[in-house]
Design an enzyme around this catalytic site. Structure first.
Site, mmCIF file in Angstrom:
data_model
loop_
_atom_site.group_PDB
_atom_site.id
_atom_site.type_symbol
_atom_site.label_atom_id
_atom_site.label_comp_id
_atom_site.label_asym_id
_atom_site.label_seq_id
_atom_site.Cartn_x
_atom_site.Cartn_y
_atom_site.Cartn_z
ATOM 1 N N SER A 13 36.555 50.078 38.353
ATOM 2 C CA SER A 13 37.760 49.330 37.954
ATOM 3 C C SER A 13 38.669 50.264 37.146
ATOM 4 O O SER A 13 38.322 51.425 36.920
ATOM 5 C CB SER A 13 37.359 48.109 37.131
ATOM 6 O OG SER A 13 36.620 48.515 36.003
ATOM 7 N N ILE A 19 49.607 49.538 39.077
ATOM 8 C CA ILE A 19 50.669 50.555 38.988
ATOM 9 C C ILE A 19 50.973 51.132 40.376
ATOM 10 O O ILE A 19 52.140 51.349 40.726
ATOM 11 C CB ILE A 19 50.249 51.705 38.030
ATOM 12 C CG1 ILE A 19 49.946 51.160 36.634
ATOM 13 C CG2 ILE A 19 51.308 52.797 37.981
ATOM 14 C CD1 ILE A 19 51.135 50.581 35.925
ATOM 15 N N GLU A 141 47.853 42.450 45.508
ATOM 16 C CA GLU A 141 46.802 43.227 44.863
ATOM 17 C C GLU A 141 45.568 42.329 44.737
ATOM 18 O O GLU A 141 45.656 41.222 44.220
ATOM 19 C CB GLU A 141 47.309 43.655 43.470
ATOM 20 C CG GLU A 141 46.323 44.473 42.693
ATOM 21 C CD GLU A 141 46.730 44.648 41.220
ATOM 22 O OE1 GLU A 141 47.902 44.391 40.863
ATOM 23 O OE2 GLU A 141 45.850 45.023 40.433
ATOM 24 N N GLN A 193 33.616 57.715 50.192
ATOM 25 C CA GLN A 193 33.004 57.426 51.502
ATOM 26 C C GLN A 193 32.211 56.121 51.441
ATOM 27 O O GLN A 193 32.305 55.273 52.327
ATOM 28 C CB GLN A 193 32.053 58.553 51.905
ATOM 29 C CG GLN A 193 32.737 59.879 52.204
ATOM 30 C CD GLN A 193 31.717 60.957 52.580
ATOM 31 O OE1 GLN A 193 30.735 60.682 53.254
ATOM 32 N NE2 GLN A 193 31.943 62.174 52.136
ATOM 33 N N CYS A 382 56.771 35.898 17.432
ATOM 34 C CA CYS A 382 55.984 34.660 17.495
ATOM 35 C C CYS A 382 55.173 34.471 16.207
ATOM 36 O O CYS A 382 55.753 34.164 15.177
ATOM 37 C CB CYS A 382 55.136 34.639 18.761
ATOM 38 S SG CYS A 382 54.777 32.959 19.310
ATOM 39 N N HIS A 508 59.073 35.569 23.005
ATOM 40 C CA HIS A 508 58.454 36.867 23.308
ATOM 41 C C HIS A 508 59.429 37.744 24.096
ATOM 42 O O HIS A 508 59.372 37.766 25.338
ATOM 43 C CB HIS A 508 57.178 36.661 24.125
ATOM 44 C CG HIS A 508 56.074 36.042 23.344
ATOM 45 N ND1 HIS A 508 55.077 36.782 22.755
ATOM 46 C CD2 HIS A 508 55.816 34.748 23.043
ATOM 47 C CE1 HIS A 508 54.243 35.970 22.125
ATOM 48 N NE2 HIS A 508 54.677 34.728 22.280
ATOM 49 N N GLU A 510 59.379 40.781 24.608
ATOM 50 C CA GLU A 510 58.691 41.855 25.344
ATOM 51 C C GLU A 510 58.421 41.474 26.796
ATOM 52 O O GLU A 510 58.228 42.349 27.640
ATOM 53 C CB GLU A 510 57.375 42.222 24.629
ATOM 54 C CG GLU A 510 56.230 41.222 24.729
ATOM 55 C CD GLU A 510 56.265 40.108 23.679
ATOM 56 O OE1 GLU A 510 57.354 39.859 23.105
ATOM 57 O OE2 GLU A 510 55.218 39.466 23.438
HETATM 58 N N1 GLN Z 1 49.636 30.859 17.105
HETATM 59 C C1 GLN Z 1 51.052 30.669 17.030
HETATM 60 C C2 GLN Z 1 51.494 29.418 17.763
HETATM 61 O O1 GLN Z 1 50.774 28.918 18.612
HETATM 62 C C3 GLN Z 1 51.777 31.874 17.564
HETATM 63 C C4 GLN Z 1 51.554 32.095 19.024
HETATM 64 C C5 GLN Z 1 51.912 33.483 19.471
HETATM 65 O O2 GLN Z 1 52.034 34.409 18.666
HETATM 66 N N2 GLN Z 1 52.020 33.674 20.766
HETATM 67 O O3 GLN Z 1 52.561 28.931 17.520
#
Ligand code: GLN
Length: 549
Positions: A13, A19, A141, A193, A382, A508, A510
């Site tokens: 793995s 990627i 995948e 192989q 968060c 979030h 990100e």
């Molecule tokens: N534990 C927090 C909530 O549920 C923050 C969650 C998180 O950081 N994704 O609100």
């Protein structure tokens, strides 16, 4: 109907199937084809939402609120397209669907079996995204490694599809490892192989072998692999370890992986790959003008995959700012009032990570306080934002027992409270506030400068929120709630105007950062860290030699 490329993995793995799949998809997209990727995971959980990050790395949330495998993050970051619930299927979800149908009486009179009922459902889902002419090519995948008991039904489904679809509409790429034995100074082909043999025994024969290797594959080795594994020599692709995952599409381009696929699938309507933006990003990534060091305060720091999207967002935002971002993990559990300065003083910015549960939160609160009091750029995501609210409540508002009801259900100052609609929820899987929600930004704030607009949409994954009963107290004490959900008033962004850069976001960011569209908050944060670093450096050089700064 689209054409289908399946990617399987052999030998071990962690070879980077995600990627390789994302890189191939990028090349096909750059040639003008409409492409998407999906992942089939062999575990019984219906989705990875209930898995501890230590088990399976980060849980990646899509626009439509699906809790999915972190490889979908790679797909979005590479392709700059959104994925959805349909792009991630687990064995658990397949069985759940089949069992629900059985209970509904859909198979009345029949014995429900792995073949054909489970494999039929797998095939249905494998083909789903290929309908409606939305895509020219669907890459799939297959999680796990060939030979695992649990991925057998997926491989069996591919075997069946090989006979059901026209030959040129389906192909299989097998990702494998060619280990280098230092003592023998030789690359070894035997594991590959064996792996191809095992795959062939299930009735699936790979068209292409992508070989992960630390050393270049000579023509002789390629010939040997081709001979023993029944593939054309040109279909033995070398995938050397790259300095960054973003280099891999260019590496696959050099190896002509895309052209071999296009030829096999008899696709003729494609152009030269347009990778200008991608190359521009890579140049900036590889030749940064300066460096910043960011402290990532979290509790899952032993496992890099736990904060995958955050780390990748730093790569995107760093390139955008032409700086190298070095991320140093700091375990929040071990931060105390006594050691905080020593642990954090070398950083140019602090990111307090998302998370769940009690462990390590006091350390996060101490870290926020340090950043706030020392003018150190701060970014909370968060749970990180919630900790900033608690810290401000305790140390500025004087609510010494301010807390989140997640950690202390009986706190007398629940500044972070459970969302109303969450209170009646008993089931844990897929029940958080998930996916994209709008956020209205107050003009003239830091958030407004960062985003350049007043209505944004970001993804979420939480059960708790800023308790608006305390909002007036916070506002009076100088905190600004610069982003709110326009319908519910839920506080999405908090900031401190009297600080160089202090922002906490309930969502979030990100999860939406891609190579071509870095997340604005990350870009702003790295810009602030850069300025902080420049200021620190100029103060140091201006100070008398014996001054302590
Ligand atoms: N534990 C927090 C909530 O549920 C923050 C969650 C998180 O950081 N994704 O609100």
């Amino acid at each position: 109907m689209a054409k289908f490329i399946f990617v399987t993995g052999g030998v071990t793995s962690s070879l980077g199937k995600g990627i390789i799949a994302a890189s191939l998809a990028k090349l096909l997209q750059a040639r003008g084809l409409k492409v998407t990727i999906q992942k089939f995971d062999p575990y019984i959980n219906v989705d990875p939402g209930t898995l501890n990050p230590y088990e399976h790395g980060e849980c990646y949330v899509t626009e439509d609120g699906a809790e999915t495998d972190l490889d979908l993050g790679h797909y979005e970051r590479f392709l700059n397209i959104y994925t959805s619930q349909a792009n991630n299927v687990t064995t658990g979800r397949i069985y759940q669907t089949v069992i629900n149908k059985e209970r509904a009486g859909d198979f009345l009179g029949k014995t429900v079996q792995v073949v054909p009922h489970i494999t039929d459902e797998i095939k249905r889902r494998m083909l789903l995204l290929g309908q409606d002419n939305q895509y020219d090519i669907v890459l799939t995948e297959i999680g796990g490694t060939v030979g695992d008991i649990e991925s057998l039904p997926f491989i069996e489904a591919v075997r069946q599809l090989q006979w059901e679809l026209p030959e040129e509409d389906l192909m299989v790429i097998h990702l494998t490892l060619i280990p280098y034995l230092k003592a023998a100074k030789e690359l070894k082909t035997k594991p590959t192989q064996h792996s191809v043999k095992m795959l062939s025994e299930t009735g699936v024969h790979p068209d292409i072998l992508v070989c992960r290797t630390e050393e270049p594959l000579s023509n002789e080795i390629k010939r040997k692999i081709a001979l023993f594994c029944n593939v054309k020599q040109e279909a033995v692709i070398e995938a050397m370890d790259a300095s960054t995952i973003y280099e891999v599409p260019l590496e696959m381009l050099r190896e002509k992986l895309d052209l071999i696929c296009l030829k096999k699938m008899n696709i003729t309507h494609y152009g030269e790959p347009n990778l200008d933006k991608w190359k521009g990003f890579l140049d900036k990534l590889k030749y940064p003008k300066s460096k910043v060091t960011i402290g990532l305060i979290g509790k899952y720091i032993e496992l890099q995959d736990a904060y995958k999207s955050i780390l990748e967002s730093f790569v995107h935002a760093g390139a955008m700012n032409e700086v190298k971002v070095q991320v140093v993990n700091v375990h929040s559990e071990f931060i105390t009032n006594e050691n905080v300065a020593e642990k954090l003083q070398g950083f140019d910015g602090l990111l307090v990570a998302p998370g769940f549960g009690h462990r390590g939160i006091e350390g996060k609160i101490i870290a926020v306080k340090y950043a706030r009091e020392h003018g150190l750029p701060f970014f909370g995501i968060c749970l990180g934002m919630q900790m900033a609210v608690i810290e401000y409540g305790r140390n500025v508002l004087g609510l010494s027992e301010a807390h989140s009801v997640e950690m202390d259900p009986n706190t007398i100052h629940p500044v972070i409270n459970m969302m109303e609609e969450q209170k009646k929820i008993k089931m844990m899987g897929g029940t958080m506030r998930l996916g994209a929600y709008p956020c209205e930004i107050t003009p003239g704030t830091l958030a407004h400068r960062i985003y350049g607009e007043t209505l944004i949409s970001e993804r979420h994954r939480h059960r708790y929120e800023f308790n608006n009963d305390y909002l007036d107290q916070y506002l009076a004490a100088g905190m600004v709630a610069s982003g709110k959900n326009p319908e519910t008033g839920l506080v999405e962004i908090i900031e401190l105007p009297n600080h160089p850069f202090f922002i906490g976001v309930q969502y979030h960011p990100e999860l939406k950062s891609t190579v071509e569209r870095p997340a604005p908050v990350f870009v702003g944060f790295i810009d602030a860290a850069k300025k902080y670093n420049e200021l620190k450096t100029s103060l140091k050089s201006a100070a008398p030699k014996d001054a302590v700064i």
